[in-house]
Scaffold this motif. Structure first.
Motif, PDB file in Angstrom:
ATOM      1  N   VAL A   1       0.831  -1.207   0.000  1.00  9.63           N
ATOM      2  CA  VAL A   1       0.000   0.000   0.000  1.00  9.63           C
ATOM      3  C   VAL A   1       0.866   1.258   0.000  1.00  9.63           C
ATOM      4  CG1 VAL A   1      -0.314   0.282   2.506  1.00  9.63           C
ATOM      5  CG2 VAL A   1      -2.162   0.934   0.922  1.00  9.63           C
ATOM      6  N   THR A   2       2.070   1.182   0.572  1.00 12.35           N
ATOM      7  CA  THR A   2       2.991   2.321   0.479  1.00 12.35           C
ATOM      8  C   THR A   2       3.413   2.534  -0.960  1.00 12.35           C
ATOM      9  OG1 THR A   2       3.787   1.956   2.736  1.00 12.35           O
ATOM     10  CG2 THR A   2       5.184   3.268   1.285  1.00 12.35           C
ATOM     11  N   ARG A   3       3.717   1.460  -1.656  1.00 11.78           N
ATOM     12  CA  ARG A   3       4.055   1.570  -3.075  1.00 11.78           C
ATOM     13  C   ARG A   3       2.889   2.189  -3.861  1.00 11.78           C
ATOM     14  NH1 ARG A   3       8.411  -1.195  -5.235  1.00 11.78           N
ATOM     15  NH2 ARG A   3       9.609  -2.465  -3.773  1.00 11.78           N
ATOM     16  N   LYS A   4       1.669   1.811  -3.516  1.00 13.83           N
ATOM     17  CA  LYS A   4       0.509   2.353  -4.209  1.00 13.83           C
ATOM     18  C   LYS A   4       0.391   3.864  -3.969  1.00 13.83           C
ATOM     19  CE  LYS A   4      -3.475   2.285  -6.424  1.00 13.83           C
ATOM     20  NZ  LYS A   4      -3.537   2.087  -7.899  1.00 13.83           N
ATOM     21  N   ALA A   5       0.547   4.307  -2.732  1.00 16.11           N
ATOM     22  CA  ALA A   5       0.458   5.735  -2.429  1.00 16.11           C
ATOM     23  C   ALA A   5       1.574   6.512  -3.118  1.00 16.11           C
ATOM     24  CB  ALA A   5       0.505   5.946  -0.920  1.00 16.11           C
ATOM     25  N   LEU A   6       2.765   5.938  -3.187  1.00 12.22           N
ATOM     26  CA  LEU A   6       3.869   6.579  -3.899  1.00 12.22           C
ATOM     27  C   LEU A   6       3.614   6.603  -5.410  1.00 12.22           C
ATOM     28  CD1 LEU A   6       6.820   5.001  -1.923  1.00 12.22           C
ATOM     29  CD2 LEU A   6       6.422   7.458  -2.143  1.00 12.22           C
ATOM     30  N   TYR A   7       3.149   5.501  -5.932  1.00 12.76           N
ATOM     31  CA  TYR A   7       2.887   5.412  -7.376  1.00 12.76           C
ATOM     32  C   TYR A   7       1.858   6.454  -7.797  1.00 12.76           C
ATOM     33  CZ  TYR A   7       0.943   3.550 -11.731  1.00 12.76           C
ATOM     34  OH  TYR A   7       0.471   3.413 -13.018  1.00 12.76           O
ATOM     35  N   GLU A   8       0.751   6.519  -7.085  1.00  7.99           N
ATOM     36  CA  GLU A   8      -0.308   7.448  -7.474  1.00  7.99           C
ATOM     37  C   GLU A   8       0.096   8.893  -7.183  1.00  7.99           C
ATOM     38  OE1 GLU A   8      -2.704   6.654  -9.242  1.00  7.99           O
ATOM     39  OE2 GLU A   8      -2.983   4.496  -8.966  1.00  7.99           O
ATOM     40  N   GLY A   9       0.776   9.122  -6.067  1.00  8.31           N
ATOM     41  CA  GLY A   9       1.249  10.464  -5.777  1.00  8.31           C
ATOM     42  C   GLY A   9       2.260  10.932  -6.806  1.00  8.31           C
ATOM     43  N   GLY A  10       3.141  10.043  -7.222  1.00  8.81           N
ATOM     44  CA  GLY A  10       4.119  10.380  -8.251  1.00  8.81           C
ATOM     45  C   GLY A  10       3.473  10.675  -9.589  1.00  8.81           C
ATOM     46  N   ARG A  11       2.471   9.880  -9.944  1.00  9.05           N
ATOM     47  CA  ARG A  11       1.761  10.133 -11.215  1.00  9.05           C
ATOM     48  C   ARG A  11       1.068  11.491 -11.198  1.00  9.05           C
ATOM     49  NH1 ARG A  11      -2.196   6.306 -14.078  1.00  9.05           N
ATOM     50  NH2 ARG A  11      -3.370   6.484 -12.129  1.00  9.05           N
ATOM     51  N   ALA A  12       0.509  11.859 -10.047  1.00  9.06           N
ATOM     52  CA  ALA A  12      -0.247  13.101  -9.957  1.00  9.06           C
ATOM     53  C   ALA A  12       0.645  14.334  -9.924  1.00  9.06           C
ATOM     54  CB  ALA A  12      -1.141  13.077  -8.718  1.00  9.06           C
ATOM     55  N   THR A  13       1.833  14.211  -9.335  1.00 11.89           N
ATOM     56  CA  THR A  13       2.677  15.386  -9.100  1.00 11.89           C
ATOM     57  C   THR A  13       3.903  15.452  -9.991  1.00 11.89           C
ATOM     58  OG1 THR A  13       4.003  14.256  -7.407  1.00 11.89           O
ATOM     59  CG2 THR A  13       1.981  15.374  -6.670  1.00 11.89           C
TER      60      THR A  13
END
Length: 265
Positions: free
Chosen positions: A219-231
């Motif tokens: 779930v940490t990877r998921k939050a990083l992945y989506e945060g990275g895609r957005a920013t």
């Protein structure tokens, strides 16, 4: 000796990120920057939102003793409990040796350890886990589940955890907060929030009944992945608990400073 610049970055990420998060919880939060001490205190029942940290570098024993006394005085003036965070790499070697007795003299007791970490690790591949599905937190029901996972993981009363998160507009939009669900039931969670050109990972938690299955990493990877895609950001920071510290290097984080947490005795 770790890279001092990364240790300073770790402290500054806390001071900057917690300003945003405490003001979100309480628009009247105490977010003063005192000499050598950053105050980030929401007077929340969720104790993580009540925080001080020492901000100077190369602190020697005499100055450390003074700052600890000043920090303890600030904490005594508050209605709610909270923690003083000490990034130990910012202290001189002799001050690190003097930390525990100086804290005791100031009326502070050791609470638990942590580790500052950072890495140039984004973008990550889209994460998967064979037992989990992921859902972004967008409503108060999901935010309540997120709060409850943190309460169970960190030993808080559920009402205290909910006081820290439920009702927040920021956590339902500006924070990239994700639940990991097993058979539709939330069992793990993690979030990232943009902070001074980095993705700051916050409030990672796994239900104690479902630990050691790789859920927290996923779930940490998921939050990083989506945060990275957005920013579009490529660097991330976090402050790991003792339980999480072995996990994050697998994602690409590198330790930069031991952190000790202190509470009023």
């Amino acid at each position: 000796m770790h890279d001092l610049a990364e240790s300073i970055e770790s402290m500054e990420q806390l001071a900057s990120g917690w300003r945003t998060l405490t003001l979100d919880r309480n628009p009247d939060a105490d977010v003063r920057d005192l000499p050598g001490i950053a105050v980030r205190w929401a007077e929340s029942r969720f104790l993580f939102w009540n925080c001080l940290t020492l901000t100077e570098t190369g602190v020697r024993p005499a100055l450390l003793e003074r700052r600890l006394g000043e920090a303890a005085d600030v904490m005594r003036a508050k209605k709610r409990g909270g923690f003083l965070w000490v990034f130990e790499e910012l202290l001189s070697e002799d001050a690190r040796a003097a930390l525990a007795p100086a804290a005791g003299q100031a009326g502070l007791t050791y609470a638990f350890p942590g580790t500052g970490m950072a890495g140039d690790l984004l973008p990550l591949p889209e994460p998967t886990h064979p037992e989990l599905t992921f859902a972004r937190v967008t409503d108060d029901e999901q935010l309540t589940a997120y709060a409850d996972l943190n309460s169970r993981a960190y030993g808080f009363d559920p009402d205290d955890g909910r006081d820290g998160l439920v009702g927040s507009a920021l956590w339902k939009s500006g924070v990239h907060a994700y639940l990991g669900l097993r058979d539709g039931v939330p069992v793990t969670c993690a979030a990232t929030v943009e902070t001074d050109g980095r993705l700051f990972v916050v409030l990672v938690a796994t239900d104690p009944a479902w630990e050691r299955r790789g859920y927290g990493e996923a779930v940490t990877r998921k939050a990083l992945y989506e945060g990275g895609r957005a920013t579009g950001l490529t660097r991330a920071t976090l402050h790991a608990t003792a339980a999480g510290a072995p996990v994050y290097p697998r994602i690409g984080f590198r330790a930069n400073s031991p952190i000790s947490f202190w509470a009023l005795g």
